[in-house]
Design an enzyme around this catalytic site. Structure first.
Site, PDB file in Angstrom:
ATOM      1  N   HIS A 198      -6.037   4.899   5.681  1.00 42.93           N
ATOM      2  CA  HIS A 198      -5.256   5.875   4.809  1.00 42.93           C
ATOM      3  C   HIS A 198      -4.008   5.792   5.504  1.00 42.93           C
ATOM      4  CE1 HIS A 198      -8.221   6.245   2.741  1.00 42.93           C
ATOM      5  NE2 HIS A 198      -9.439   6.952   3.538  1.00 42.93           N
ATOM      6  N   ASP A 243      -3.309  -0.188   6.161  1.00 42.73           N
ATOM      7  CA  ASP A 243      -4.534  -0.491   4.581  1.00 42.73           C
ATOM      8  C   ASP A 243      -3.250  -1.334   4.249  1.00 42.73           C
ATOM      9  OD1 ASP A 243      -6.163   1.518   5.065  1.00 42.73           O
ATOM     10  OD2 ASP A 243      -5.023   2.164   3.391  1.00 42.73           O
ATOM     11  N   ASP A 281       1.183  -1.391   0.130  1.00 46.64           N
ATOM     12  CA  ASP A 281       0.291   0.154  -0.738  1.00 46.64           C
ATOM     13  C   ASP A 281       0.612   1.474  -0.155  1.00 46.64           C
ATOM     14  OD1 ASP A 281      -2.864   0.953   0.297  1.00 46.64           O
ATOM     15  OD2 ASP A 281      -1.164   2.113   1.789  1.00 46.64           O
ATOM     16  N   GLU A 297       1.087   5.660  -0.311  1.00 47.30           N
ATOM     17  CA  GLU A 297       0.565   6.746  -0.086  1.00 47.30           C
ATOM     18  C   GLU A 297       1.486   7.684  -0.300  1.00 47.30           C
ATOM     19  OE1 GLU A 297      -2.788   7.234   1.787  1.00 47.30           O
ATOM     20  OE2 GLU A 297      -2.909   5.207   2.373  1.00 47.30           O
TER      21      GLU A 297
END
Length: 232
Positions: free
Chosen positions: A177, A182, A19, A21
């Site tokens: 997030h 996540d 994941d 961001e």
């Protein structure tokens, strides 16, 4: 299925849950701000489960565009000194080392990204690897396992939080997030899907290659006979 091997489950692919961001949607212009990776392993009985994990707060690369809307969404303050950020090359170096070690230990041939809406994370990882001149990228250049699509098929939901809810995986919206959180939930979701398919009898495959070939030949014969009857 005693002594099951991970390398036999996904045609030699080594699944790694990722994941990322970011500071926007463009992998060439926007920066990776957080990245997390969780490798997977298989029990002797063939059940998939999370294994090792790594997470990094990442400093934006020079010239990266930081979209205010993206920062407001993920709540990341890139210039906060308390983040303990590292440059993206260091984060990829460490993740790639862990992945290559896992590939070797599992007798796999190449890693494949598992992610929710996987194209997004895959595109950012590949862009960062190219930008930093990373060599020996262990990930497949285009193949991915997308848990959004898989969840839509299995649970009727494509949003991560809703899919986890249906799958009876606890999900805290306050921690969402965060790359690590996540990734943990995506790993649990992917394992749940794979293991549920196994529990329902879908794996190992019950039909042998010879059975498939025989059925194809039978169907072909029936089609040819039907065509001849129509001509007559």
């Amino acid at each position: 299925m005693p002594n099951a091997k991970l390398c036999e489950r996904f045609r030699g692919f080594y699944p790694v849950v990722i994941d990322i961001e970011t500071s926007g949607f463009d992998p060439k212009l926007n920066a990776i701000l957080e990245i997390a990776a969780i490798t997977l392993k298989m029990t002797p009985d063939g059940w998939l489960e999370p294994d090792q994990s790594l997470q990094f707060n990442v400093n934006p690369f020079r010239g990266a565009i930081l979209e205010p809307a993206a920062l407001a969404f993920n709540g990341i303050v890139p210039d906060n000194p308390l983040r303990g950020g590292v440059d993206e090359k260091h984060s990829l170096d460490e993740i790639f080392k862990m992945v290559r070690s896992g590939i070797k230990a599992s007798e796999c041939t190449r890693a494949v990204i598992v992610a929710h809406n996987a194209h997004f994370d895959h595109s950012f990882l590949m862009a960062a690897a190219e930008r930093t001149g990373m060599k020996r990228n262990p990930f497949h250049p285009f193949a991915t396992f997308d848990t959004a699509s898989l969840s839509g098929l299995v649970f009727g939901q494509t949003v991560l939080a809703k899919a986890c809810q249906v799958a009876q995986i606890t999900f805290d919206h306050k921690q969402a997030h965060s790359a690590l959180y996540d990734t943990q939930k995506t790993a649990m979701l992917f394992c749940k899907i794979v293991n549920q398919f196994k529990a329902l009898g879908g794996w190992p495959l019950a039909v042998t290659d010879s059975d498939v070939d025989a059925k194809i030949e039978k169907d072909l014969d029936n089609t040819q006979q039907y065509g001849q009857q129509k001509q007559e």
